[in-house]
Design an enzyme around this catalytic site. Sequence first.
Site, mmCIF file in Angstrom:
data_model
loop_
_atom_site.group_PDB
_atom_site.id
_atom_site.type_symbol
_atom_site.label_atom_id
_atom_site.label_comp_id
_atom_site.label_asym_id
_atom_site.label_seq_id
_atom_site.Cartn_x
_atom_site.Cartn_y
_atom_site.Cartn_z
ATOM 1 N N THR A 166 34.393 51.059 49.158
ATOM 2 C CA THR A 166 33.046 51.599 48.950
ATOM 3 C C THR A 166 32.078 50.437 48.755
ATOM 4 O O THR A 166 32.491 49.282 48.594
ATOM 5 C CB THR A 166 32.979 52.494 47.694
ATOM 6 O OG1 THR A 166 33.224 51.686 46.533
ATOM 7 C CG2 THR A 166 33.976 53.639 47.765
ATOM 8 N N TYR B 261 34.289 46.245 32.586
ATOM 9 C CA TYR B 261 34.721 47.309 33.492
ATOM 10 C C TYR B 261 36.128 47.769 33.116
ATOM 11 O O TYR B 261 36.397 48.975 33.035
ATOM 12 C CB TYR B 261 34.685 46.831 34.951
ATOM 13 C CG TYR B 261 35.113 47.903 35.923
ATOM 14 C CD1 TYR B 261 34.216 48.878 36.346
ATOM 15 C CD2 TYR B 261 36.421 47.949 36.412
ATOM 16 C CE1 TYR B 261 34.614 49.868 37.230
ATOM 17 C CE2 TYR B 261 36.816 48.939 37.295
ATOM 18 C CZ TYR B 261 35.912 49.900 37.700
ATOM 19 O OH TYR B 261 36.315 50.889 38.566
ATOM 20 N N VAL C 197 38.975 50.833 46.150
ATOM 21 C CA VAL C 197 38.527 51.809 47.140
ATOM 22 C C VAL C 197 37.429 51.166 47.983
ATOM 23 O O VAL C 197 36.530 50.508 47.460
ATOM 24 C CB VAL C 197 38.012 53.091 46.456
ATOM 25 C CG1 VAL C 197 37.587 54.131 47.485
ATOM 26 C CG2 VAL C 197 39.081 53.666 45.526
#
Length: 185
Positions: free
Chosen positions: A132, A97, A130
């Site tokens: 999410t 990532y 974030v």
Amino acid sequence: MGPAAPPPPPAPPPRAGPPGPGQRLDALVTCAAIYGETMRLDELPESEVDAVLGVNVKGTLWCIGGALPFLRGHDARVVCIGSVAGKVGGVLAGPHYVASKGAVHAVVKWLAKTEARNGIVANAVAPGVVDTDMIVGKGYSDDYNPLGRLARPEEIARVAAFLASPAASYMTGAVVDVNGGYAMG
């Protein structure tokens, strides 16, 4: 016999033809991403790397590549959503990532250099964590940054909207930090 060779990577999607009269794109924002499994580099299977790089890097490249004919020739904007992980080597994310988001930042800088002459400015947003579904169960807590909370998606969207607007006409090649003070500098 040795191990079988990996299958060839998928081919990029077909490109659109040249834009017709009146067909243009004023702004493009790329933000699709997957996090992948968090694991050490020496445990990382090739399939996991392929999945993350496929969405985060190839998806960004192909989206921009398909849009370029419609962006060129007028004041157009490209905004890519990277990550603070790609700037500082990760928060809690895995190496694949981190590498994918660093690649997104590099693509933005390359695009800014190569497409300015065609009227395109390119910038990125490097969000911190974030709130999410992507980070659920990944171990993040509100106290990871000085503001003491996770970002809300609309806070990242507002910065992307600014970068996609005429107000950012003299910005190109920038990676804008929006991370609650996690990384400063």
